[in-house]
Design a protein around this motif. Structure first.
Motif, PDB file in Angstrom:
ATOM      1  N   PHE A 172     -27.641   6.397  26.287  1.00 41.00           N
ATOM      2  CA  PHE A 172     -26.869   7.628  26.482  1.00 41.00           C
ATOM      3  C   PHE A 172     -27.791   8.849  26.479  1.00 41.00           C
ATOM      4  CE2 PHE A 172     -23.139   5.196  24.634  1.00 41.00           C
ATOM      5  CZ  PHE A 172     -22.453   5.135  25.836  1.00 41.00           C
ATOM      6  N   SER A 173     -28.822   8.817  25.652  1.00 42.18           N
ATOM      7  CA  SER A 173     -29.777   9.917  25.618  1.00 42.18           C
ATOM      8  C   SER A 173     -30.518  10.035  26.944  1.00 42.18           C
ATOM      9  CB  SER A 173     -30.769   9.700  24.468  1.00 42.18           C
ATOM     10  OG  SER A 173     -31.804  10.671  24.497  1.00 42.18           O
ATOM     11  N   ALA A 174     -30.961   8.911  27.481  1.00 44.35           N
ATOM     12  CA  ALA A 174     -31.652   8.933  28.776  1.00 44.35           C
ATOM     13  C   ALA A 174     -30.728   9.446  29.872  1.00 44.35           C
ATOM     14  CB  ALA A 174     -32.161   7.529  29.119  1.00 44.35           C
ATOM     15  N   LEU A 175     -29.464   9.062  29.813  1.00 46.51           N
ATOM     16  CA  LEU A 175     -28.496   9.537  30.803  1.00 46.51           C
ATOM     17  C   LEU A 175     -28.278  11.037  30.666  1.00 46.51           C
ATOM     18  CD1 LEU A 175     -26.593   8.720  33.063  1.00 46.51           C
ATOM     19  CD2 LEU A 175     -24.844   8.226  31.344  1.00 46.51           C
ATOM     20  N   THR A 176     -28.235  11.541  29.439  1.00 47.90           N
ATOM     21  CA  THR A 176     -28.081  12.979  29.206  1.00 47.90           C
ATOM     22  C   THR A 176     -29.243  13.749  29.792  1.00 47.90           C
ATOM     23  OG1 THR A 176     -26.874  12.526  27.152  1.00 47.90           O
ATOM     24  CG2 THR A 176     -27.742  14.747  27.446  1.00 47.90           C
ATOM     25  N   LEU A 177     -30.459  13.287  29.542  1.00 42.71           N
ATOM     26  CA  LEU A 177     -31.645  13.945  30.079  1.00 42.71           C
ATOM     27  C   LEU A 177     -31.652  13.913  31.605  1.00 42.71           C
ATOM     28  CD1 LEU A 177     -34.397  12.662  27.610  1.00 42.71           C
ATOM     29  CD2 LEU A 177     -33.505  14.991  27.780  1.00 42.71           C
ATOM     30  N   SER A 178     -31.223  12.814  32.173  1.00 43.22           N
ATOM     31  CA  SER A 178     -31.217  12.688  33.632  1.00 43.22           C
ATOM     32  C   SER A 178     -30.227  13.661  34.266  1.00 43.22           C
ATOM     33  CB  SER A 178     -30.854  11.251  34.034  1.00 43.22           C
ATOM     34  OG  SER A 178     -31.792  10.333  33.524  1.00 43.22           O
ATOM     35  N   VAL A 179     -29.040  13.769  33.686  1.00 41.77           N
ATOM     36  CA  VAL A 179     -28.036  14.687  34.228  1.00 41.77           C
ATOM     37  C   VAL A 179     -28.518  16.123  34.137  1.00 41.77           C
ATOM     38  CG1 VAL A 179     -25.708  15.610  33.886  1.00 41.77           C
ATOM     39  CG2 VAL A 179     -26.101  13.146  33.791  1.00 41.77           C
ATOM     40  N   HIS A 180     -29.091  16.505  33.002  1.00 41.79           N
ATOM     41  CA  HIS A 180     -29.571  17.872  32.822  1.00 41.79           C
ATOM     42  C   HIS A 180     -30.786  18.165  33.704  1.00 41.79           C
ATOM     43  CE1 HIS A 180     -27.546  18.520  28.627  1.00 41.79           C
ATOM     44  NE2 HIS A 180     -26.691  18.474  29.622  1.00 41.79           N
ATOM     45  N   ALA A 181     -31.566  17.152  34.001  1.00 45.27           N
ATOM     46  CA  ALA A 181     -32.748  17.360  34.840  1.00 45.27           C
ATOM     47  C   ALA A 181     -32.363  17.742  36.265  1.00 45.27           C
ATOM     48  CB  ALA A 181     -33.603  16.099  34.856  1.00 45.27           C
ATOM     49  N   PHE A 182     -31.190  17.273  36.722  1.00 40.43           N
ATOM     50  CA  PHE A 182     -30.764  17.546  38.090  1.00 40.43           C
ATOM     51  C   PHE A 182     -29.792  18.711  38.190  1.00 40.43           C
ATOM     52  CE2 PHE A 182     -32.186  13.142  38.487  1.00 40.43           C
ATOM     53  CZ  PHE A 182     -32.948  13.227  39.648  1.00 40.43           C
ATOM     54  N   SER A 183     -29.396  19.265  37.058  1.00 38.58           N
ATOM     55  CA  SER A 183     -28.467  20.391  37.091  1.00 38.58           C
ATOM     56  C   SER A 183     -29.225  21.700  37.169  1.00 38.58           C
ATOM     57  CB  SER A 183     -27.570  20.384  35.849  1.00 38.58           C
ATOM     58  OG  SER A 183     -28.350  20.569  34.682  1.00 38.58           O
ATOM     59  N   ALA A 200     -18.234   9.905  35.513  1.00 39.29           N
ATOM     60  CA  ALA A 200     -18.094   9.265  34.203  1.00 39.29           C
ATOM     61  C   ALA A 200     -16.629   8.946  33.915  1.00 39.29           C
ATOM     62  CB  ALA A 200     -18.669  10.176  33.117  1.00 39.29           C
ATOM     63  N   LEU A 201     -15.742   9.882  34.232  1.00 37.13           N
ATOM     64  CA  LEU A 201     -14.315   9.643  34.028  1.00 37.13           C
ATOM     65  C   LEU A 201     -13.799   8.527  34.925  1.00 37.13           C
ATOM     66  CD1 LEU A 201     -13.020  13.327  33.798  1.00 37.13           C
ATOM     67  CD2 LEU A 201     -13.213  11.697  31.918  1.00 37.13           C
ATOM     68  N   LEU A 202     -14.308   8.478  36.163  1.00 36.79           N
ATOM     69  CA  LEU A 202     -13.901   7.426  37.088  1.00 36.79           C
ATOM     70  C   LEU A 202     -14.297   6.051  36.558  1.00 36.79           C
ATOM     71  CD1 LEU A 202     -12.740   6.602  39.846  1.00 36.79           C
ATOM     72  CD2 LEU A 202     -15.040   6.930  40.803  1.00 36.79           C
ATOM     73  N   VAL A 203     -15.545   5.937  36.092  1.00 40.46           N
ATOM     74  CA  VAL A 203     -16.014   4.662  35.542  1.00 40.46           C
ATOM     75  C   VAL A 203     -15.197   4.279  34.314  1.00 40.46           C
ATOM     76  CG1 VAL A 203     -17.963   3.510  34.432  1.00 40.46           C
ATOM     77  CG2 VAL A 203     -18.342   4.912  36.469  1.00 40.46           C
ATOM     78  N   LEU A 256     -15.613   4.806  27.215  1.00 37.76           N
ATOM     79  CA  LEU A 256     -14.950   5.960  26.615  1.00 37.76           C
ATOM     80  C   LEU A 256     -15.960   7.002  26.159  1.00 37.76           C
ATOM     81  CD1 LEU A 256     -12.138   4.234  24.512  1.00 37.76           C
ATOM     82  CD2 LEU A 256     -11.871   5.534  26.640  1.00 37.76           C
ATOM     83  N   MET A 257     -17.123   6.554  25.725  1.00 43.83           N
ATOM     84  CA  MET A 257     -18.161   7.508  25.316  1.00 43.83           C
ATOM     85  C   MET A 257     -18.636   8.344  26.495  1.00 43.83           C
ATOM     86  SD  MET A 257     -18.662   7.215  22.017  1.00 43.83           S
ATOM     87  CE  MET A 257     -20.323   7.688  21.549  1.00 43.83           C
ATOM     88  N   LEU A 258     -18.497   7.823  27.715  1.00 42.52           N
ATOM     89  CA  LEU A 258     -18.891   8.585  28.897  1.00 42.52           C
ATOM     90  C   LEU A 258     -18.008   9.810  29.103  1.00 42.52           C
ATOM     91  CD1 LEU A 258     -19.581   5.738  31.501  1.00 42.52           C
ATOM     92  CD2 LEU A 258     -21.246   6.990  30.123  1.00 42.52           C
ATOM     93  N   VAL A 259     -16.808   9.799  28.524  1.00 43.44           N
ATOM     94  CA  VAL A 259     -15.914  10.945  28.645  1.00 43.44           C
ATOM     95  C   VAL A 259     -16.580  12.206  28.107  1.00 43.44           C
ATOM     96  CG1 VAL A 259     -13.691  11.888  27.905  1.00 43.44           C
ATOM     97  CG2 VAL A 259     -13.864   9.495  28.568  1.00 43.44           C
ATOM     98  N   MET A 260     -17.491  12.058  27.161  1.00 45.28           N
ATOM     99  CA  MET A 260     -18.164  13.221  26.576  1.00 45.28           C
ATOM    100  C   MET A 260     -18.966  13.986  27.623  1.00 45.28           C
ATOM    101  SD  MET A 260     -16.986  13.027  23.591  1.00 45.28           S
ATOM    102  CE  MET A 260     -17.836  14.469  22.967  1.00 45.28           C
ATOM    103  N   PHE A 261     -19.384  13.313  28.709  1.00 46.08           N
ATOM    104  CA  PHE A 261     -20.116  14.017  29.766  1.00 46.08           C
ATOM    105  C   PHE A 261     -19.192  14.940  30.558  1.00 46.08           C
ATOM    106  CE2 PHE A 261     -22.981  10.460  29.006  1.00 46.08           C
ATOM    107  CZ  PHE A 261     -24.214  11.089  29.018  1.00 46.08           C
ATOM    108  N   ALA A 262     -17.895  14.692  30.509  1.00 41.61           N
ATOM    109  CA  ALA A 262     -16.943  15.534  31.232  1.00 41.61           C
ATOM    110  C   ALA A 262     -16.448  16.702  30.389  1.00 41.61           C
ATOM    111  CB  ALA A 262     -15.756  14.696  31.708  1.00 41.61           C
ATOM    112  N   VAL A 263     -16.385  16.532  29.087  1.00 42.15           N
ATOM    113  CA  VAL A 263     -15.819  17.572  28.216  1.00 42.15           C
ATOM    114  C   VAL A 263     -16.883  18.347  27.469  1.00 42.15           C
ATOM    115  CG1 VAL A 263     -13.679  16.290  27.935  1.00 42.15           C
ATOM    116  CG2 VAL A 263     -15.532  15.935  26.305  1.00 42.15           C
ATOM    117  N   GLY A 264     -18.151  17.957  27.614  1.00 42.34           N
ATOM    118  CA  GLY A 264     -19.225  18.574  26.840  1.00 42.34           C
ATOM    119  C   GLY A 264     -19.646  17.626  25.741  1.00 42.34           C
ATOM    120  N   VAL A 265     -20.922  17.290  25.728  1.00 43.76           N
ATOM    121  CA  VAL A 265     -21.404  16.249  24.820  1.00 43.76           C
ATOM    122  C   VAL A 265     -21.113  16.590  23.372  1.00 43.76           C
ATOM    123  CG1 VAL A 265     -23.472  15.056  24.004  1.00 43.76           C
ATOM    124  CG2 VAL A 265     -23.163  15.479  26.444  1.00 43.76           C
ATOM    125  N   MET A 266     -21.124  17.874  23.035  1.00 39.09           N
ATOM    126  CA  MET A 266     -20.890  18.258  21.639  1.00 39.09           C
ATOM    127  C   MET A 266     -19.479  18.790  21.407  1.00 39.09           C
ATOM    128  SD  MET A 266     -23.054  17.285  19.672  1.00 39.09           S
ATOM    129  CE  MET A 266     -22.127  18.018  18.348  1.00 39.09           C
TER     130      MET A 266
END
Length: 309
Positions: A172-183, A200-203, A256-266
């Motif tokens: 999940f950490s690697a995925l977070t870094l990857s998303v932020h790297a492209f934003s 993430a919500l679709l998956v 379900l943990m992927l939902v945090m990417f849609a609502v804000g990780v924190m």
């Protein structure tokens, strides 16, 4: 191993003898001795304290995130809460986790901080749903101990369970870094973050209808047969049993943990909601909660994708 149905009341009849006579100790010594000889009490204290500490750290981090200009749902409420003084190392940890900056000179430290952050989220949201499994092991262990058989401490099982979520936290950490790297920015309404959240919500929504999800749920809902059939007096086997249970739990909850990417990780409110839903989902026998959640996530994914494009 033959187990009977005696409960905790049988302990007093077995725990007699010179080695269990703690009357010569002071009050603190007797309390420590009682904890040491009672695995159920020990694991309840450790697991409960771990969950409470994880929630406190995540709440403090969420408040810090809201104070630095967060725009996630619930941030106005968090900004109204009193700010508590925290040690410098925690402030540095929060800054590394909440920084919107993509790959930079502190990528190693930031990766470690994100791993710890996701691991705290797993402890806070997922460990409570594992409580029935841990309690079941404690009950079997207590019965075995009453009969004088060797028992591996329940915390070994918990350690194996948490190792799985630690490994998942790395992903999940690697995925977070990857998303932020492209934003282009760290804002929640950034198009890249919006598309990533929609995917993430679709998956997560599609996974709610999958056979693998149902198979993992069945394993999590019936821990007794698994724990009983794999019972062992060897610590390494109980550790592996904890790993196996962690894998089944991860199979239930990773999407379900992927939902945090849609609502804000924190977003601590959604984190609590996911933890509560996971607990309910594992305690119910029907498919209605799982399917209903899947339908909601799919509709949400479509709406977010339309807004982000």
């Amino acid at each position: 191993m033959r187990l009977d149905q005696r409960g905790d009341s049988a302990h007093s009849g077995v725990m007699t003898g010179h080695q269990d006579d703690f009357s010569h100790l002071d009050r603190a010594g007797r309390a420590a001795a009682d904890i040491a000889r009672n695995p159920r009490l020990t694991v309840n204290i450790v697991v409960g304290a771990g969950i409470l500490l994880a929630w406190l750290l995540l709440a403090a981090m969420a408040i810090r995130g809201a104070e630095v200009g967060g725009s996630a749902p619930g941030d106005p409420l968090l900004r109204g809460l009193p700010q508590l003084p925290l040690p410098d190392f925690l402030e540095r940890f929060f800054a590394l986790c909440l920084s919107p900056t993509p790959l930079d000179a502190n990528i190693g430290l930031r990766a470690l901080a994100l791993i710890l952050m996701w691991f705290l989220m797993a402890i806070a949201a997922m460990l409570p749903s594992a409580a029935p499994m841990i309690r079941t092991y404690c009950e079997i262990a207590d019965t075995a101990r009453i009969k004088g058989e060797p028992v591996v401490h329940p915390l070994v099982l918990v350690a194996g369970y948490l190792c799985v979520w630690l490994a998942a936290s790395m992903l999940f950490s690697a995925l977070t870094l990857s998303v932020h790297a492209f934003s282009a920015s760290g804002e929640i309404y950034d198009p890249v973050l919006g598309i990533a959240g929609a995917l993430a919500l679709l998956v997560a929504g599609l996974y709610q209808f999958s056979g693998l999800k149902e198979a993992c749920l069945k394993k999590c809902r019936n821990p007794f047969s698994i724990l009983f059939s794999n019972w062992s007096a060897k610590a390494i086997r109980i550790f592996r049993l904890g790993v196996a249970q962690g894998i089944w739990c991860l199979g239930c909850c990773w999407a379900l943990m992927l939902v945090m990417f849609a609502v804000g990780v924190m977003n601590i409110f959604w984190m609590a909601l996911i933890g509560l839903f996971t607990l309910i989902e594992k305690q119910t026998t029907g498919r209605l909660p799982t399917r209903l959640a899947g339908a909601i996530l799919l509709v949400w994914a479509a709406a977010l994708l339309v807004v982000s494009l």
